[in-house]
Write a protein that holds these residues in place. Structure first.
Motif: not given
Ligand SMILES: Nc1ncnc2c1ncn2[C@@H]1O[C@H](COP(=O)(O)OP(=O)(O)O)[C@@H](O)[C@H]1O
Ligand SMILES: [Mg+2]
Length: 338
Positions: A307-319
């Motif tokens: 959902h995030l990747a489709a709507r926001y400019p992502l640089v990085d993510l981690s859980v």
């Protein structure tokens, strides 16, 4: 002084009710100094903080599980509670006694079982270890007889009394050790991995016995184990220690919840933005272009990420997992291996 600590003079009687600090630790630390050879005549000194700022109390008659990953500091805690080890800092009382200072007086009040190491005389018949305990603890003859008979019956040791300890199976030896720890009617029983290496039947037997001792004699029990079934079946309260620190103290059910509650997704965006909108996750913190999202632990992170990747400019993510969950996950992993 703190009201956590029960009478310094050792006046702990039957008036002490559960909830009082029958066992009490306050800011207890244990630091080991380890020397490691790093070359010819060269040694490196290193400090291992095995127990760190540890405070808790256990009331009389409670049966508490003490769990945590390998090397967390469980055995070190128990050794301090028996007086074998002296704390580097802090205050510690068991039945009003300072264990390290009055170890032999305390010995009459406590029983200890180390699953990894027997306290029985290896080459002698089992009964000889009990006879020695009889004299060592100066147990009155009638009391000794009575306790021995009861323990032999409850732990099914009748056929084993004349067998040298080294010929006993692990399960038999453990039952023998538990009886030895209880012959002198201790108020407190410490069990450090009492079911380690036991088969299912022996485990069940040991658990049933411990439940009876606790219920009938009101013996306070501190139980260290890797086997979460021990805890599930015996302890309503559990304390979790990790890296020498208490990270959870409460009911077992709460531990499951804590272990399953929420996970955190840390999201780095290209730029500062208002809190992102994602179904079934909520933003709990924003710092510049970084946002923290909490979502239910039982749920996969994948839809949130998609959902995030489709709507926001992502640089990085981690859980990120909550600490307690990591502890429990590791314990379950170890359990699966053993
Ligand atoms: N006598 C000792 N000397 C040096 N380090 C020790 C000693 N006993 C324990 N430790 C260290 O202290 C930490 C806690 O050990 P321990 O209390 O045995 O953990 P647990 O029983 O939870 O597995 C570990 O890092 C261990 O290596
Ligand atoms: Mg240990």
């Amino acid at each position: 002084m703190s009201d956590l600590i029960t009478g310094d003079d050792g006046t702990v009687g039957s008036d002490v009710v559960a909830g009082d600090g029958f066992i009490a630790l306050e800011g207890v630390e244990k630091v080991f100094e380890v020397r490691r050879k790093t070359g010819f005549l060269r040694r490196e000194r290193r400090e291992v903080r095995a127990v760190d700022a540890l405070s808790f109390t256990v009331g009389r008659g409670e049966m508490v599980g003490y769990i945590g990953p390998n090397g967390a500091g469980k055995s070190t805690t128990i050794k301090m509670l028996t007086g074998i080890l002296t704390p580097s800092a802090g205050r510690l009382r068991v039945a009003g006694i300072d264990p390290a200072r009055e170890r032999s007086r305390l010995a009459h009040r406590i029983g200890v079982v180390f699953g990894q190491r027997t306290t029985l005389w290896w080459d002698l018949p089992l009964i000889d270890s009990y006879r020695l305990a009889h004299r060592m603890y100066r147990i009155p003859d009638a009391r000794y007889r009575e306790n021995l008979d009861r323990l032999v019956e409850l732990l099914d040791l009748g056929a084993l009394l004349d067998v040298p300890v080294r010929q006993l199976s692990l399960g038999q030896r453990m039952r023998g050790d538990i009886a030895a720890a209880l012959l002198h009617d201790p108020d407190v029983l410490y069990l450090d991995e009492p079911t380690i290496g036991l088969d299912v039947v022996s485990k069940a037997r040991v658990r049933e016995f411990l439940r009876e001792v606790n219920a009938e004699r009101g013996t306070t029990v501190l139980l260290t184990t890797h086997d979460l079934q021990d805890i599930e079946q015996l302890c309503s309260r559990v304390m979790v220690i990790d890296h020498g620190r208490l990270v959870y103290d409460g009911p077992l059910a709460g531990l499951h919840e804590a272990g399953e509650s929420e996970r955190t997704l840390v999201v780095d965006l290209e730029r500062e933005l208002p809190p992102v909108q994602v179904p079934s996750a909520r933003v709990v913190r924003v710092e510049g272009p970084r946002q923290w999202l909490a979502f239910p632990a039982g749920q996969s992170a994948a839809p949130v990420v998609a959902h995030l990747a489709a709507r926001y400019p992502l640089v990085d993510l981690s859980v990120r997992e909550p600490d307690i969950e990591a502890v429990i996950a590791r314990m379950y992993a170890e359990k699966a291996v053993s």
